[in-house]
Scaffold this motif. Structure first.
Motif, mmCIF file in Angstrom:
data_model
loop_
_atom_site.group_PDB
_atom_site.id
_atom_site.type_symbol
_atom_site.label_atom_id
_atom_site.label_comp_id
_atom_site.label_asym_id
_atom_site.label_seq_id
_atom_site.Cartn_x
_atom_site.Cartn_y
_atom_site.Cartn_z
ATOM 1 N N GLY A 82 8.163 -4.758 -3.844
ATOM 2 C CA GLY A 82 8.537 -5.704 -2.381
ATOM 3 C C GLY A 82 9.701 -5.835 -1.458
ATOM 4 O O GLY A 82 9.737 -6.206 -0.920
ATOM 5 N N GLU A 83 10.253 -7.347 -2.347
ATOM 6 C CA GLU A 83 10.823 -8.476 -2.547
ATOM 7 C C GLU A 83 12.346 -7.457 -2.644
ATOM 8 O O GLU A 83 13.003 -8.405 -1.787
ATOM 9 C CB GLU A 83 10.924 -9.548 -3.535
ATOM 10 C CG GLU A 83 10.022 -10.252 -3.345
ATOM 11 C CD GLU A 83 9.943 -11.651 -4.753
ATOM 12 O OE1 GLU A 83 10.388 -10.859 -5.576
ATOM 13 O OE2 GLU A 83 8.565 -11.855 -4.213
ATOM 14 N N LEU A 84 12.497 -6.786 -3.129
ATOM 15 C CA LEU A 84 13.563 -5.812 -3.276
ATOM 16 C C LEU A 84 14.032 -4.705 -3.064
ATOM 17 O O LEU A 84 14.928 -3.883 -2.920
ATOM 18 C CB LEU A 84 13.959 -5.562 -4.803
ATOM 19 C CG LEU A 84 13.972 -6.549 -6.343
ATOM 20 C CD1 LEU A 84 13.645 -6.463 -7.693
ATOM 21 C CD2 LEU A 84 15.054 -7.411 -5.590
ATOM 22 N N SER A 85 13.141 -4.174 -2.070
ATOM 23 C CA SER A 85 12.972 -3.467 -1.139
ATOM 24 C C SER A 85 13.190 -3.818 -0.096
ATOM 25 O O SER A 85 13.254 -4.846 1.056
ATOM 26 C CB SER A 85 11.314 -3.211 -0.313
ATOM 27 O OG SER A 85 11.589 -2.184 0.132
ATOM 28 N N PRO A 86 14.423 -2.443 1.213
ATOM 29 C CA PRO A 86 14.662 -2.874 2.122
ATOM 30 C C PRO A 86 13.338 -2.950 2.963
ATOM 31 O O PRO A 86 13.961 -3.438 4.595
ATOM 32 C CB PRO A 86 15.559 -2.033 2.548
ATOM 33 C CG PRO A 86 16.052 -1.131 1.759
ATOM 34 C CD PRO A 86 14.940 -1.610 0.222
ATOM 35 N N ARG A 87 12.500 -2.449 2.948
ATOM 36 C CA ARG A 87 11.285 -2.625 3.906
ATOM 37 C C ARG A 87 10.562 -4.296 3.635
ATOM 38 O O ARG A 87 9.513 -3.971 4.343
ATOM 39 C CB ARG A 87 10.403 -1.722 3.320
ATOM 40 C CG ARG A 87 10.667 -0.141 3.693
ATOM 41 C CD ARG A 87 9.699 1.125 2.970
ATOM 42 N NE ARG A 87 8.115 0.566 3.826
ATOM 43 C CZ ARG A 87 7.046 0.287 3.625
ATOM 44 N NH1 ARG A 87 6.974 0.422 2.261
ATOM 45 N NH2 ARG A 87 6.292 0.083 4.144
ATOM 46 N N GLY A 88 11.121 -4.475 2.701
ATOM 47 C CA GLY A 88 10.200 -6.402 2.356
ATOM 48 C C GLY A 88 9.166 -6.190 2.083
ATOM 49 O O GLY A 88 7.967 -6.360 1.647
ATOM 50 N N THR A 89 8.146 -4.327 1.590
ATOM 51 C CA THR A 89 7.029 -4.388 1.035
ATOM 52 C C THR A 89 7.007 -3.361 0.328
ATOM 53 O O THR A 89 7.204 -2.434 0.530
ATOM 54 C CB THR A 89 5.899 -4.631 2.346
ATOM 55 O OG1 THR A 89 4.831 -4.911 2.170
ATOM 56 C CG2 THR A 89 5.918 -3.345 2.963
ATOM 57 N N VAL A 90 5.779 -3.276 -0.112
ATOM 58 C CA VAL A 90 5.569 -1.717 -0.716
ATOM 59 C C VAL A 90 3.209 -1.555 -0.604
ATOM 60 O O VAL A 90 3.195 -2.733 -1.319
ATOM 61 C CB VAL A 90 6.233 -1.159 -2.103
ATOM 62 C CG1 VAL A 90 5.283 -2.585 -3.263
ATOM 63 C CG2 VAL A 90 5.825 0.548 -2.617
ATOM 64 N N GLU A 91 3.463 -0.263 -0.452
ATOM 65 C CA GLU A 91 1.994 -0.243 -0.503
ATOM 66 C C GLU A 91 0.946 -0.255 -2.241
ATOM 67 O O GLU A 91 2.103 0.842 -2.526
ATOM 68 C CB GLU A 91 1.616 1.060 -0.298
ATOM 69 C CG GLU A 91 1.853 0.787 1.841
ATOM 70 C CD GLU A 91 3.313 1.207 2.301
ATOM 71 O OE1 GLU A 91 3.410 0.202 3.527
ATOM 72 O OE2 GLU A 91 3.829 1.768 0.995
ATOM 73 N N VAL A 92 0.370 -0.508 -2.816
ATOM 74 C CA VAL A 92 0.186 -0.139 -3.949
ATOM 75 C C VAL A 92 -0.316 1.115 -4.147
ATOM 76 O O VAL A 92 -0.627 1.766 -5.227
ATOM 77 C CB VAL A 92 -1.341 -1.387 -4.334
ATOM 78 C CG1 VAL A 92 -2.932 -1.028 -3.072
ATOM 79 C CG2 VAL A 92 -1.837 -0.706 -5.864
ATOM 80 N N GLN A 93 -1.239 1.467 -2.543
ATOM 81 C CA GLN A 93 -1.642 3.357 -3.080
ATOM 82 C C GLN A 93 -0.421 4.345 -3.978
ATOM 83 O O GLN A 93 -0.843 5.144 -4.256
ATOM 84 C CB GLN A 93 -1.920 3.926 -1.941
ATOM 85 C CG GLN A 93 -2.888 2.766 -0.991
ATOM 86 C CD GLN A 93 -2.383 1.534 -0.110
ATOM 87 O OE1 GLN A 93 -1.699 1.230 -0.070
ATOM 88 N NE2 GLN A 93 -3.203 1.706 0.932
ATOM 89 N N ARG A 94 1.044 4.070 -3.923
ATOM 90 C CA ARG A 94 1.638 4.247 -3.493
ATOM 91 C C ARG A 94 1.760 4.944 -5.418
ATOM 92 O O ARG A 94 2.205 5.901 -5.747
ATOM 93 C CB ARG A 94 3.237 4.547 -2.926
ATOM 94 C CG ARG A 94 3.234 3.923 -1.756
ATOM 95 C CD ARG A 94 4.499 3.815 -1.443
ATOM 96 N NE ARG A 94 4.326 3.525 0.744
ATOM 97 C CZ ARG A 94 5.144 5.088 1.003
ATOM 98 N NH1 ARG A 94 4.567 6.172 0.494
ATOM 99 N NH2 ARG A 94 4.932 4.540 2.097
#
Length: 277
Positions: A164-176
């Motif tokens: 999430g920190e490294l993503s431009p979105r600032g987050t990532v969902e665990v479901q993925r």
């Protein structure tokens, strides 16, 4: 074996933050408060799959051009087997399921001998998009199962936070990433699971696991999952920052999480302690 012997000595690294099972391969799964875990993984996990009678292969969103819509379906365990519902929440019978996926399919709990699925090259999917006709290669499944590799997939909050920190979105969902067990880590940051390969974990009072390999990521994390839209960064971030070799000779792959096999079965629940040996 006593609980004390099963646990042995180890360093506490966190707690069970979430438990998940996926009754039908490549469909959305279920949150659990507790689960029995045996040599076959979480009870009821990947119990069913869809088979394509045209090819004899297991339907998997790892081939997004054909099967990405499976990730918009939900599967729930019932006393009689499984209930599959569409994006609108309506239950799908076999005919409606065929109409939804757009191909003949058969729901089965019996893995055929020599079961395999097609896996698209994730880099090509990133470049060309999930609907593109990209190269695929057949991947054999462990005999008698619908698992890709191992009966259990673990992921830490440290890894999710770092992606999430490294993503431009600032987050990532665990479901993925479709883990069975999310470990809420206490201390440590980044892709901490990389340091666990070949070591054991004790989860709860009895369950003992051997961490076997990093989990190589395919195109699946980038695809729409239920109401979640596409997110190419869910793969691009591990590709840029955590390329490791899952097995000797495979070459570096984008990885997040680890596979495990079960040494001592046991029942686990959210909040249980996780020890690293």
């Amino acid at each position: 074996m006593s609980d004390a012997v099963a646990a042995g000595t180890g360093r506490r690294i966190g707690t069970v933050g979430a438990l998940r099972r996926y009754p039908v391969k490549s469909m959305l799964g279920e949150d659990l408060s507790a689960a029995d875990v045996t040599e076959r993984g979480v009870d009821g996990d990947r119990r069913f799959a869809l088979l394509d009678p045209r090819t004899g292969k297991v339907a998997s969103a790892k081939n997004p051009r054909l099967w990405r819509r499976l990730l918009t379906l939900s599967a729930a365990t019932t006393e009689d087997g499984v209930r599959i519902t569409g994006p609108d929440g309506a239950e799908l019978d076999p005919d409606a399921l065929v109409e939804f996926v757009g191909r003949p399919v058969t729901l089965t709990a019996e893995p055929p001998p020599g079961a395999s699925l097609d896996r698209a090259d994730p880099e090509e999917v990133l470049h060309a998009g999930p609907a593109a006709d990209v190269a695929v290669h057949a991947v054999g499944l462990p005999a008698g199962t619908f698992f890709d590799h191992s009966p259990l997939h673990l992921l830490t909050t440290a890894t999710l936070d770092r992606i999430g920190e490294l993503s431009p979105r600032g987050t990532v969902e665990v479901q993925r990433y479709r883990p069975n067990v999310v470990i809420r880590t206490e201390g440590g940051s980044g892709f901490v699971e990389n340091g666990w390969i070949g070591r054991d974990l004790t989860v709860g009072p009895r369950l003992r696991l051997r961490i076997t390999v990093p989990t190589p990521r395919c195109a699946v994390p980038t695809l729409a999952h239920g109401v979640l839209p596409r997110d190419p960064e869910a793969l691009r971030v591990p590709a840029r920052h955590n390329r490791v070799e899952p097995l000797a000779g495979m070459g570096p792959h984008p990885c997040a999480g680890v596979h495990a096999r079960v040494l001592v079965p046991g029942r686990i629940a959210r909040g249980d302690a996780v020890l690293l040996h």
